[in-house]
Write a protein that holds these residues in place. Sequence first.
Motif, mmCIF file in Angstrom:
data_model
loop_
_atom_site.group_PDB
_atom_site.id
_atom_site.type_symbol
_atom_site.label_atom_id
_atom_site.label_comp_id
_atom_site.label_asym_id
_atom_site.label_seq_id
_atom_site.Cartn_x
_atom_site.Cartn_y
_atom_site.Cartn_z
ATOM 1 N N PHE A 211 52.375 -71.218 -4.109
ATOM 2 C CA PHE A 211 53.624 -71.454 -4.845
ATOM 3 C C PHE A 211 53.334 -72.113 -6.193
ATOM 4 N N ASP A 212 54.389 -72.152 -7.005
ATOM 5 C CA ASP A 212 54.263 -72.703 -8.359
ATOM 6 C C ASP A 212 54.367 -74.227 -8.287
ATOM 7 N N ILE A 213 53.254 -74.888 -8.514
ATOM 8 C CA ILE A 213 53.237 -76.355 -8.403
ATOM 9 C C ILE A 213 53.989 -77.007 -9.572
ATOM 10 N N PHE A 214 54.220 -76.233 -10.636
ATOM 11 C CA PHE A 214 54.912 -76.780 -11.803
ATOM 12 C C PHE A 214 56.447 -76.661 -11.664
ATOM 13 N N ALA A 215 56.906 -75.952 -10.615
ATOM 14 C CA ALA A 215 58.354 -75.847 -10.387
ATOM 15 C C ALA A 215 58.877 -77.219 -9.933
ATOM 16 N N PRO A 216 60.101 -77.594 -10.348
ATOM 17 C CA PRO A 216 60.617 -78.911 -9.954
ATOM 18 C C PRO A 216 60.641 -79.060 -8.428
ATOM 19 N N ASP A 217 60.164 -80.199 -7.942
ATOM 20 C CA ASP A 217 60.141 -80.508 -6.501
ATOM 21 C C ASP A 217 59.442 -79.439 -5.648
#
Length: 236
Positions: A211-217
Amino acid sequence: MSKKRILLKLTGEIFLDKNGAPTSENVRSVIAQIKKLSDQFQFGIVVGGGNFFRGSQHGTRMGVRSSVGHQIGMLATMMNGLMLKDFIEQDELSAELLCAMPSPEIGKPISQQSIYTSLKKDEILIFTGGTGNPYFTTDTTAILRALQIQADQVWKGTSIDGVYSADPKKDATAKKLETITFKDAIEKQLGIMDLTAYAMAEQHDETIRIFDIFAPDALLHAARDPQFGSTITKGT
Ligand code: UDP
């Protein structure tokens, strides 16, 4: 209730902003999320080193022999591990830094015994120095350490929000896949992780979430929503 154990693979890019400049913003956010989840989850973290040095890419450019390039890459992961430990402790959580390349001034040498000790103390385990061997990646390291901590899942936090049916940068029809088997990921050469990591995870039936670790939460979503990102499994 026993805690779920997660091996979190963090790309070294977590230490960079959108312009490639050093920042602690993303990593502090990740640690705050780990703190929120710490009642239910124990984390082992494998950190990459790509923000400083990637063995093949930077080593080739610098003209060092490939084994030396990889060693420099592994040292880069140790610098990131030091930062990670410091930020974790600033947030009043406890962590142990474990080094695959013995450096007593920096952290403990990795051994199965030191892993058990940290797990028992409910510390966050930070694995640095990759596998300690050139020609491997931190993705393969993540699977190895996941097996050593008996992780329930591997979470690969990266800059892409999941696994796609083709390279979304090259193919406009590429679709995000909710689940995929290791066999398909290998056969279709979907990238995201290297083949050694896939093969090892498949052999030992270790599930990987991407998953995108830079996505909020991002971590909170990964913890609550099984459909967040993509999941790679052995299949049935
Ligand atoms: N590396 C290695 N052996 C290992 C793990 C890593 O030689 O067991 C080297 C490899 O050259 C790699 C570098 O360390 O390019 C940094 O890791 P990586 O590229 O995986 O970092 P990331 O892209 O995740 O930030």
